[in-house]
Design a protein around this motif. Sequence first.
Motif, PDB file in Angstrom:
ATOM      1  N   ARG A   4       0.810  -1.283   0.040  1.00  0.00           N
ATOM      2  CA  ARG A   4       0.019   0.110   0.050  1.00  0.00           C
ATOM      3  C   ARG A   4       0.826   1.321   0.210  1.00  0.00           C
ATOM      4  NH1 ARG A   4       0.463   2.089   4.893  1.00  0.00           N
ATOM      5  NH2 ARG A   4       0.992   0.846   6.728  1.00  0.00           N
ATOM      6  N   LEU A   5       0.219   2.461  -0.162  1.00  0.00           N
ATOM      7  CA  LEU A   5       0.785   3.533  -0.153  1.00  0.00           C
ATOM      8  C   LEU A   5       1.199   3.924   1.295  1.00  0.00           C
ATOM      9  CD1 LEU A   5      -1.423   5.793  -2.458  1.00  0.00           C
ATOM     10  CD2 LEU A   5       0.929   4.885  -3.008  1.00  0.00           C
ATOM     11  N   GLU A   6       2.551   4.656   1.392  1.00  0.00           N
ATOM     12  CA  GLU A   6       3.009   4.939   2.571  1.00  0.00           C
ATOM     13  C   GLU A   6       2.044   5.868   3.446  1.00  0.00           C
ATOM     14  OE1 GLU A   6       5.691   8.668   3.249  1.00  0.00           O
ATOM     15  OE2 GLU A   6       6.765   6.890   2.861  1.00  0.00           O
ATOM     16  N   ASP A   7       1.868   6.068   4.775  1.00  0.00           N
ATOM     17  CA  ASP A   7       1.076   7.140   5.345  1.00  0.00           C
ATOM     18  C   ASP A   7       1.941   7.856   6.475  1.00  0.00           C
ATOM     19  OD1 ASP A   7       0.552   5.629   7.726  1.00  0.00           O
ATOM     20  OD2 ASP A   7      -1.158   4.763   6.622  1.00  0.00           O
ATOM     21  N   THR A   8       1.767   8.632   7.009  1.00  0.00           N
ATOM     22  CA  THR A   8       2.636   9.401   8.157  1.00  0.00           C
ATOM     23  C   THR A   8       2.844   8.412   9.250  1.00  0.00           C
ATOM     24  OG1 THR A   8       0.541  10.507   9.112  1.00  0.00           O
ATOM     25  CG2 THR A   8       1.749  11.569   7.428  1.00  0.00           C
ATOM     26  N   ALA A   9       2.004   7.644   9.521  1.00  0.00           N
ATOM     27  CA  ALA A   9       2.164   6.668  10.716  1.00  0.00           C
ATOM     28  C   ALA A   9       3.271   5.736  10.276  1.00  0.00           C
ATOM     29  CB  ALA A   9       0.991   5.943  11.163  1.00  0.00           C
ATOM     30  N   ASP A  10       3.626   5.684   8.982  1.00  0.00           N
ATOM     31  CA  ASP A  10       4.738   4.760   8.728  1.00  0.00           C
ATOM     32  C   ASP A  10       6.319   5.367   8.677  1.00  0.00           C
ATOM     33  OD1 ASP A  10       2.802   2.809   8.021  1.00  0.00           O
ATOM     34  OD2 ASP A  10       2.475   3.649   5.959  1.00  0.00           O
ATOM     35  N   ILE A  11       6.358   6.319   8.758  1.00  0.00           N
ATOM     36  CA  ILE A  11       7.630   7.221   8.644  1.00  0.00           C
ATOM     37  C   ILE A  11       8.680   6.572   9.444  1.00  0.00           C
ATOM     38  CG2 ILE A  11       8.848   9.459   8.745  1.00  0.00           C
ATOM     39  CD1 ILE A  11       6.304  10.607   7.771  1.00  0.00           C
ATOM     40  N   ASP A  12       8.658   6.366  10.932  1.00  0.00           N
ATOM     41  CA  ASP A  12       9.388   5.739  11.642  1.00  0.00           C
ATOM     42  C   ASP A  12       9.922   4.367  11.340  1.00  0.00           C
ATOM     43  OD1 ASP A  12       9.646   8.245  13.267  1.00  0.00           O
ATOM     44  OD2 ASP A  12       8.369   7.241  14.786  1.00  0.00           O
ATOM     45  N   ALA A  13       8.865   3.571  10.990  1.00  0.00           N
ATOM     46  CA  ALA A  13       9.277   2.084  10.618  1.00  0.00           C
ATOM     47  C   ALA A  13       9.915   2.179   9.430  1.00  0.00           C
ATOM     48  CB  ALA A  13       7.735   1.499  10.544  1.00  0.00           C
ATOM     49  N   ILE A  14       9.577   2.887   8.205  1.00  0.00           N
ATOM     50  CA  ILE A  14      10.312   3.149   6.981  1.00  0.00           C
ATOM     51  C   ILE A  14      11.780   3.313   7.245  1.00  0.00           C
ATOM     52  CG2 ILE A  14      10.699   4.252   5.019  1.00  0.00           C
ATOM     53  CD1 ILE A  14       7.474   4.719   4.993  1.00  0.00           C
ATOM     54  N   ARG A  15      12.026   4.284   8.284  1.00  0.00           N
ATOM     55  CA  ARG A  15      13.498   4.950   8.523  1.00  0.00           C
ATOM     56  C   ARG A  15      14.268   3.563   9.095  1.00  0.00           C
ATOM     57  NH1 ARG A  15      15.881   9.829   9.702  1.00  0.00           N
ATOM     58  NH2 ARG A  15      18.169   9.449   9.514  1.00  0.00           N
ATOM     59  N   GLN A  16      13.636   2.911  10.119  1.00  0.00           N
ATOM     60  CA  GLN A  16      14.285   1.886  10.864  1.00  0.00           C
ATOM     61  C   GLN A  16      14.630   0.843  10.013  1.00  0.00           C
ATOM     62  OE1 GLN A  16      11.753   0.987  14.048  1.00  0.00           O
ATOM     63  NE2 GLN A  16      11.828   2.830  15.193  1.00  0.00           N
ATOM     64  N   ILE A  17      13.700   0.429   9.056  1.00  0.00           N
ATOM     65  CA  ILE A  17      13.752  -0.878   8.181  1.00  0.00           C
ATOM     66  C   ILE A  17      14.871  -0.446   7.199  1.00  0.00           C
ATOM     67  CG2 ILE A  17      12.585  -1.850   6.268  1.00  0.00           C
ATOM     68  CD1 ILE A  17      10.091  -1.898   7.875  1.00  0.00           C
ATOM     69  N   THR A  18      14.768   1.003   6.675  1.00  0.00           N
ATOM     70  CA  THR A  18      15.930   1.038   5.540  1.00  0.00           C
ATOM     71  C   THR A  18      17.269   1.113   6.122  1.00  0.00           C
ATOM     72  OG1 THR A  18      14.364   2.491   4.579  1.00  0.00           O
ATOM     73  CG2 THR A  18      16.562   3.001   4.069  1.00  0.00           C
ATOM     74  N   GLU A  19      17.556   1.565   7.674  1.00  0.00           N
ATOM     75  CA  GLU A  19      18.694   1.886   8.145  1.00  0.00           C
ATOM     76  C   GLU A  19      19.123   0.316   8.552  1.00  0.00           C
ATOM     77  OE1 GLU A  19      18.131   4.300  11.558  1.00  0.00           O
ATOM     78  OE2 GLU A  19      18.525   6.185  10.127  1.00  0.00           O
ATOM     79  N   ALA A  20      18.367  -0.299   8.922  1.00  0.00           N
ATOM     80  CA  ALA A  20      18.828  -1.860   9.170  1.00  0.00           C
ATOM     81  C   ALA A  20      18.998  -2.703   7.870  1.00  0.00           C
ATOM     82  CB  ALA A  20      17.504  -2.596   9.861  1.00  0.00           C
ATOM     83  N   ALA A  21      18.170  -2.522   6.940  1.00  0.00           N
ATOM     84  CA  ALA A  21      18.582  -3.220   5.510  1.00  0.00           C
ATOM     85  C   ALA A  21      19.791  -2.798   4.896  1.00  0.00           C
ATOM     86  CB  ALA A  21      17.436  -3.028   4.650  1.00  0.00           C
ATOM     87  N   PHE A  22      20.393  -1.500   5.307  1.00  0.00           N
ATOM     88  CA  PHE A  22      21.667  -1.198   4.500  1.00  0.00           C
ATOM     89  C   PHE A  22      22.757  -1.165   5.476  1.00  0.00           C
ATOM     90  CE2 PHE A  22      18.656   0.290   1.740  1.00  0.00           C
ATOM     91  CZ  PHE A  22      19.064   0.120   0.536  1.00  0.00           C
ATOM     92  N   GLU A  23      22.603  -1.359   6.698  1.00  0.00           N
ATOM     93  CA  GLU A  23      23.693  -1.404   7.709  1.00  0.00           C
ATOM     94  C   GLU A  23      24.614  -2.329   7.418  1.00  0.00           C
ATOM     95  OE1 GLU A  23      24.236  -2.057  12.592  1.00  0.00           O
ATOM     96  OE2 GLU A  23      22.498  -2.038  11.747  1.00  0.00           O
TER      97      GLU A  23
END
Length: 165
Positions: A4-23
């Motif tokens: 689904r499209l992101e919404d504002t409630a997803d912003i923190d989770a997106i950041r955490q997932i992205t940082e963990a995936a590229f760490e």
Amino acid sequence: MHIRLEDTADIDAIRQITEAAFEGAPYSAGTEGRIIDALRAADALTVSLVAEDGGEVIGHVAFSPVTIEGAGCGWYGLGPVAVRPDRHRGGIGQLLIRQGLSRLAILGAKGCVVLGDPGYYGRFGFSHDPGLRYEGAPPEYFTRLVIAGPAPTGAVAFHDGFNVA
């Protein structure tokens, strides 16, 4: 799981997932989370999708406009794309990318470029085009997918959001 499209409630989770995936990835400068934040702040996330499973965000993909020879031309850049590390190799990234490309086509996009593993992105139809250049990267890792019309030529620049330090 659904996309689904992101919404504002997803912003923190997106950041955490992205940082963990590229760490620790040797090809990463560790800026992917900040890139998404910068694109969002500039209203340049043309398509921003999340994969959700059991009410939890487990993946994300971003598409933003690119310029070719300094001009906007209906082409977009794919990335970053990230999946929670404990969910890697489950096809989630592929679903996100395919849905994102479909949404770009619906929006009237002419094409998409990506900087990444040509073997992986080739399965979506991306291929190297010597007529399109992205400075500072091995040419074979910069690929494109034509959605409509002829393939343009020239130097490609990603949105300024990619220039975060």
